[in-house]
Write an enzyme that holds these catalytic residues in place. Structure first.
Site, short mmCIF file in Angstrom:
data_model
loop_
_atom_site.label_atom_id
_atom_site.label_comp_id
_atom_site.label_asym_id
_atom_site.label_seq_id
_atom_site.Cartn_x
_atom_site.Cartn_y
_atom_site.Cartn_z
N GLY A 153 -22.57 -88.83 58.69
CA GLY A 153 -22.10 -88.87 57.34
C GLY A 153 -20.45 -89.58 57.40
N ARG A 170 -17.37 -92.65 54.62
CA ARG A 170 -16.35 -92.31 53.75
C ARG A 170 -15.61 -90.99 54.15
NH1 ARG A 170 -21.03 -91.43 50.60
NH2 ARG A 170 -20.91 -93.50 50.16
N GLY A 171 -14.48 -90.82 53.40
CA GLY A 171 -13.69 -89.72 53.56
C GLY A 171 -13.41 -89.18 54.98
N ILE A 172 -13.41 -87.85 55.20
CA ILE A 172 -12.79 -87.38 56.49
C ILE A 172 -13.78 -88.03 57.49
CG2 ILE A 172 -12.91 -85.12 57.76
CD1 ILE A 172 -12.39 -83.56 55.15
N GLY A 173 -15.17 -87.94 57.48
CA GLY A 173 -15.71 -88.66 58.73
C GLY A 173 -15.35 -89.89 58.96
N LYS A 200 -26.74 -92.04 55.59
CA LYS A 200 -27.78 -92.74 54.68
C LYS A 200 -27.35 -93.96 53.83
CE LYS A 200 -29.95 -89.79 51.83
NZ LYS A 200 -30.30 -88.99 50.93
N ASP A 241 -31.01 -89.91 57.97
CA ASP A 241 -30.79 -88.79 57.18
C ASP A 241 -31.16 -87.49 58.20
OD1 ASP A 241 -31.55 -86.58 55.55
OD2 ASP A 241 -33.30 -87.76 54.06
N TYR A 273 -23.48 -72.56 48.25
CA TYR A 273 -22.82 -73.40 48.98
C TYR A 273 -22.01 -72.94 50.12
CZ TYR A 273 -18.76 -76.38 50.49
OH TYR A 273 -17.98 -77.25 51.13
N LYS A 325 -22.41 -73.64 54.12
CA LYS A 325 -21.31 -74.09 54.98
C LYS A 325 -21.37 -73.32 56.00
CE LYS A 325 -18.51 -77.47 55.24
NZ LYS A 325 -19.07 -79.00 55.55
#
Length: 273
Positions: free
Chosen positions: A13, A16-19, A38, A70, A164, A168
């Site tokens: 994943g 974008r973002g933290i990854g 994905k 996926d 959630y 998590k």
């Protein structure tokens, strides 16, 4: 280790973002970075695709490989791992970053959303770790790093978004179990969580629940991740790290550069007592 040069990272994943921030930080060291995600076509509300992620990785100085994956499907995970090993010869580091979120109460959470969160967060982390471990066991200084929180049984972390939290915490339970299972075989398994809310595209979509001036950038997590991944895997496992604490151990004292707005009031992240 003084850098991640030549290491191969498999990141779920990471478009974008933290990854993506972790990927780019590793690429600046000269790492090989595989993005298993994905998003192969532009999303109407979110930035970043597999192709743009690889372009940023290579611009930063690393070698990139995009594999549409996926992580709910173990066959797709296996194929992504196979392509990684064919291209780079092995896997040194797995970053379980992919995650689904819905901050909804019990009556407001459709079972389809419940299933998505558990399939991506808990099951996806377990399945990807399982697929990568045979190669990690052959690596020098292998690490698994899950982007998941410290385990806390305080009811306040379940109230309001029970589904959630359960999903998590499934990622964190993988740390708890796998760290002990593979400790003697030298594979480090740790968790990393931000002290403050990180301003990402996903946070931006929370319809004003969080303002940018109350957040830090993803680079604070990326720098902390790099510091963890360079530590000796045999003496650094089973930890639930918080980004700010990791960086303070590394001698960082100025965190203003990570703030979206240095004058803003930072908002603590979930799950930190």
């Amino acid at each position: 280790m003084s850098s991640l040069n030549g290491k191969t990272l498999f990141i779920t994943g990471g478009t974008r973002g933290i990854g993506l921030a972790i990927a780019i930080r590793a690429a600046r060291d000269g790492a090989n970075v595989v993005i298993a995600a994905k998003t192969d076509k532009p999303h109407a509300g979110l930035p970043g695709t597999l192709d743009t992620a690889v372009a940023e990785i290579e611009e930063a100085g690393g070698q990139g490989l995009a594999v549409k994956t996926d992580i709910r499907d173990e066959r797709q995970i296996a194929d992504a791992v196979r392509q990684t090993v064919e291209r780079f010869g092995g896997i040194d580091i797995l970053v379980n970053n992919a995650s689904a979120i819905s901050l909804t109460g019990t009556l407001e959470t459709p079972m389809k959303r419940y299933d998505l969160m558990h399939q991506v967060n808990a099951r996806g982390t377990f399945a990807t770790s399982q697929a990568c471990l045979p190669h990690l066991l052959e690596a020098d200084n292998p690490h698994i790093l899950n982007l998941s929180p410290p385990l806390s049984m305080q009811p306040k972390w379940f109230k309001g978004h029970c589904a959630y939290t359960m999903a998590k915490y499934g990622m964190s339970l993988c740390v708890l179990g796998m760290a002990e299972e593979f400790r003697e075989r030298g594979v480090a398994v740790n968790a990393l969580w931000p002290r403050t809310v990180i301003y990402t595209a996903a946070v931006a979509m929370l319809q004003g629940m969080v303002k940018p001036e109350n957040c830090r950038t993803a680079e604070v997590v990326a720098d902390a991740a790099r510091a963890i991944l360079m530590r000796d895997s045999r003496s650094c496992s089973g930890n639930f790290f918080v980004d700010e604490e990791v960086l303070r151990e590394e001698g960082v004292t100025d965190f203003a550069r990570y703030a979206m707005d240095p004058a803003g009031q930072l908002l603590p992240d979930f799950f930190l007592d």
